[in-house]
Design a protein around this motif. Structure first.
Motif, PDB file in Angstrom:
ATOM      1  N   ILE A 241       9.253  -4.122  -4.304  1.00 49.66           N
ATOM      2  CA  ILE A 241       8.671  -3.678  -4.575  1.00 49.66           C
ATOM      3  C   ILE A 241       6.938  -3.860  -4.818  1.00 49.66           C
ATOM      4  O   ILE A 241       6.776  -3.888  -3.133  1.00 49.66           O
ATOM      5  CB  ILE A 241       8.511  -5.140  -5.587  1.00 49.66           C
ATOM      6  N   PHE A 242       5.863  -3.190  -5.289  1.00 46.68           N
ATOM      7  CA  PHE A 242       4.057  -2.880  -4.762  1.00 46.68           C
ATOM      8  C   PHE A 242       3.743  -3.871  -5.074  1.00 46.68           C
ATOM      9  O   PHE A 242       3.322  -4.360  -5.840  1.00 46.68           O
ATOM     10  CB  PHE A 242       4.031  -1.777  -5.917  1.00 46.68           C
ATOM     11  N   ALA A 243       3.676  -4.969  -4.316  1.00 47.49           N
ATOM     12  CA  ALA A 243       3.343  -6.276  -4.651  1.00 47.49           C
ATOM     13  C   ALA A 243       1.995  -6.630  -3.918  1.00 47.49           C
ATOM     14  O   ALA A 243       1.546  -7.473  -3.936  1.00 47.49           O
ATOM     15  CB  ALA A 243       4.455  -7.086  -3.995  1.00 47.49           C
TER      16      ALA A 243
ATOM     17  N   SER B 175       1.223  -1.527  -0.059  1.00 45.33           N
ATOM     18  CA  SER B 175       0.388   0.012  -0.047  1.00 45.33           C
ATOM     19  C   SER B 175       0.745   1.250   0.147  1.00 45.33           C
ATOM     20  O   SER B 175       2.104   1.077   0.154  1.00 45.33           O
ATOM     21  CB  SER B 175      -1.241  -0.146   1.503  1.00 45.33           C
ATOM     22  N   LYS B 176       0.161   2.453  -0.109  1.00 46.35           N
ATOM     23  CA  LYS B 176       0.817   3.886   0.040  1.00 46.35           C
ATOM     24  C   LYS B 176       1.722   4.150   0.954  1.00 46.35           C
ATOM     25  O   LYS B 176       2.474   4.474   0.915  1.00 46.35           O
ATOM     26  CB  LYS B 176      -0.497   4.431  -0.169  1.00 46.35           C
ATOM     27  N   GLY B 177       0.685   3.955   2.251  1.00 45.27           N
ATOM     28  CA  GLY B 177       1.453   3.676   3.423  1.00 45.27           C
ATOM     29  C   GLY B 177       2.701   3.262   3.593  1.00 45.27           C
ATOM     30  O   GLY B 177       3.764   3.640   4.000  1.00 45.27           O
ATOM     31  N   GLU B 178       2.325   1.821   3.488  1.00 46.30           N
ATOM     32  CA  GLU B 178       3.810   0.672   3.535  1.00 46.30           C
ATOM     33  C   GLU B 178       4.473   1.451   3.132  1.00 46.30           C
ATOM     34  O   GLU B 178       6.240   1.586   3.087  1.00 46.30           O
ATOM     35  CB  GLU B 178       3.280  -0.954   3.270  1.00 46.30           C
TER      36      GLU B 178
ATOM     37  N   HIS C  37      -3.509   5.405  -4.660  1.00 50.05           N
ATOM     38  CA  HIS C  37      -1.910   3.970  -4.480  1.00 50.05           C
ATOM     39  C   HIS C  37      -0.891   3.691  -5.547  1.00 50.05           C
ATOM     40  O   HIS C  37       0.171   3.983  -5.491  1.00 50.05           O
ATOM     41  CB  HIS C  37      -2.602   2.761  -3.556  1.00 50.05           C
ATOM     42  N   ILE C  38      -1.832   3.517  -6.651  1.00 46.87           N
ATOM     43  CA  ILE C  38      -0.323   3.342  -7.560  1.00 46.87           C
ATOM     44  C   ILE C  38      -0.442   5.603  -8.193  1.00 46.87           C
ATOM     45  O   ILE C  38       0.878   5.932  -8.849  1.00 46.87           O
ATOM     46  CB  ILE C  38      -1.250   3.458  -8.899  1.00 46.87           C
TER      47      ILE C  38
ATOM     48  N   THR D 243       3.318  -6.040  -9.074  1.00 44.72           N
ATOM     49  CA  THR D 243       2.683  -7.523  -9.808  1.00 44.72           C
ATOM     50  C   THR D 243       1.073  -6.984  -9.891  1.00 44.72           C
ATOM     51  O   THR D 243       0.679  -5.979  -9.407  1.00 44.72           O
ATOM     52  CB  THR D 243       2.683  -8.720  -8.884  1.00 44.72           C
ATOM     53  N   VAL D 244       0.860  -7.340 -11.056  1.00 48.89           N
ATOM     54  CA  VAL D 244      -0.984  -7.460 -11.446  1.00 48.89           C
ATOM     55  C   VAL D 244      -0.880  -9.215 -11.673  1.00 48.89           C
ATOM     56  O   VAL D 244      -0.368  -9.850 -12.229  1.00 48.89           O
ATOM     57  CB  VAL D 244      -0.032  -7.009 -13.155  1.00 48.89           C
TER      58      VAL D 244
END
Ligand code: PLP
Length: 448
Positions: A105-107, A87-90, A115-116, A128-129
């Motif tokens: 990595i935005f997993a 997430s954005k927060g992490e 957030h993106i 990841t998608v």
């Protein structure tokens, strides 16, 4: 690297002290009422050494969701790991300790648009998608994203399966997502999977890595230049567990399918790094002894103990992480063993920590210790019913402290030096440490 958060200073232990002596001293001081954790930084450092030895080709990207304690993140950052953020927060938290965005990595395969947008703004590009609509979303909001297609390959047995929520079918959906990415002119850099948290099926890693190879070949055929293999999480972290078997399977699959230097292999371990590093100390504040005069006049048939942390606090891991927690009384008991149950402090009947265990008779004020409490405990805990979330006391062995010091970014400000335990207990601060970090500070801490 910025100065550490004062709430999480690391207390350096001399040779005569360890986690249990610290817990004993805090508990026996008579000043501590609330439950508390002791976090042993050395345990994380040792885990990192084990990882490097057993999985030399795999770079760990720590899964922040598992335990986002600032100390955990800073220690791992200083050891050179990357980070898996959901997430954005992490992402913000990891960036705030000075980690380069390329090490994140935005997993999360299903990301809110805002957030993106944040990830794009701060330069976190790898994500990841596992579905079409996410690709369209990325095309619109983060067209320069480096896409990692997450496939599904579930362990036959795992503590927390994830496949029902995330991961596309490797045979049908993943090829379609690769083709769509091509049409959208998105850059696919690799393939990921997560076999399930707490995996008890090591061979699943072989099957999953074989799928990744097939998809690498297909993406090359489609004109991509894939270089990232992300083998997700699933590694055990409790004391006494080992990643040796899983590592053996992974290493031989890497040798078979990716025996080349131009591929970067990463993993997203969470519980492996933190489970055994956190020990929770809880105190009995109430007790109900149940008697059955018909069976045995006046004798207790079972004890119900009420402790100061429960399923709404740290023990949410019982509900959400399917953890089996093991109580160990701090004092050696004597007399006969009595069937006992252990309950949390809230007024909810669901708040049961241990259903049935044989324990020696204990009293109010006695302490019960729970080891292996670092994974999926603190970040999920709530102060429901007004019961506080336990504080974390961070300790490190002198020798490991010397090692970490050399591995800066942790600054000296991170460590408590110059305060004697007596000073801390009296609330005097002579060395720059924040005294109220310690509801009741331990003895045996190094003062030099
Ligand atoms: N990566 C992702 C995407 C996850 O969802 C999780 C856990 O849910 C992890 C890594 C951490 O895995 P583990 O709990 O097996 O350490």
């Amino acid at each position: 690297m910025k100065v550490a958060n004062l709430d999480e200073r690391i207390h350096v232990l001399d040779n005569s002290s360890n986690v249990m002596t610290v817990i004993n001293e805090i508990a026996e001081s008579g000043l501590q009422e609330e439950a508390f954790y002791v976090l042993d930084v050395g345990d994380i450092v040792k885990k990192h050494q084990i990882w490097k030895e057993l999985l030399p080709r795999v770079e760990p990207f720590y899964a922040v969701k598992c335990n986002d304690s600032l100390t955990v993140l800073e220690v791992l950052a200083s050891l050179g790991t990357g980070f898996d953020c959901a997430s954005k927060g992490e992402i913000s938290k990891v960036l705030s300790i000075g980690v380069d965005p390329s090490r994140i990595i935005f997993a999360n395969p299903a990301k809110p648009a805002s957030h993106i947008r944040h990830a794009a703004a701060v330069g976190v590009d790898i994500t990841t998608v596992d579905n079409e609509s996410e690709l369209h979303k990325l095309k619109k909001i983060h067209p320069n994203a480096k896409v990692v297609i997450r496939i599904r390959c579930d362990a036959e047995v795992s503590q927390c399966p994830l496949g029902m929520k995330f991961g596309c079918d490797p045979n049908y959906e993943a090829p379609n997502l690769l083709r769509l990415s091509r049409m959208l002119d998105l850059d696919v850099i690799g393939i990921s999977f997560h076999v399930g948290s707490g995996c008890q099926d090591p061979p699943v890693f072989y099957r999953a890595i074989r799928h990744v190879r097939t998809l690498f070949d297909l993406s090359k055929d489609l004109g991509f230049k894939p270089y990232l293999v992300d083998i997700g999480g699933g590694y055990p972290g409790d004391t006494g567990t080992s990643i040796a078997k899983i590592a053996e399977v992974i290493n031989s699959a890497i040798d078979e399918f990716f025996n080349t230097d131009d591929v970067q292999i990463i993993a997203e371990p969470g519980r492996f790094f933190v489970a055994s590093a956190f020990t929770l100390a809880t105190a009995i504040h109430s007790k109900r002894s149940v008697r059955n005069d018909k069976i045995s006049p006046n004798s207790v048939t079972n004890n119900m103990y009420y402790i100061n942390d429960g399923v709404y606090g740290s023990f949410n891991c019982i509900l959400y992480d399917h953890q089996h927690v093991v109580p160990t009384p701090l004092k050696n008991g004597c007399g006969k063993l009595i069937p006992s149950s252990i309950w949390g402090p809230t007024c909810d009947g669901l708040d049961q920590v241990v259903e049935n265990v044989l324990l020696h008779d204990m009293d109010l004020g006695d302490w019960i210790i729970f080891k292996n409490m670092g994974a999926y405990t603190l970040p999920v805990a709530s102060p429901f019913n007004g019961f506080p979330i336990p504080k974390v006391h961070v300790v490190v062995d002198e020798n490991i402290w010397l090692l970490l010091k050399d591995l800066l970014p942790l600054t000296d400000d991170h460590f408590v030096i110059g305060n004697t335990p007596a000073n801390l207990q009296l609330g005097l601060d002579i060395g720059g440490s924040k005294v109220d970090d310690w509801t009741s500070p331990p003895m045996g801490l190094s003062t030099s």
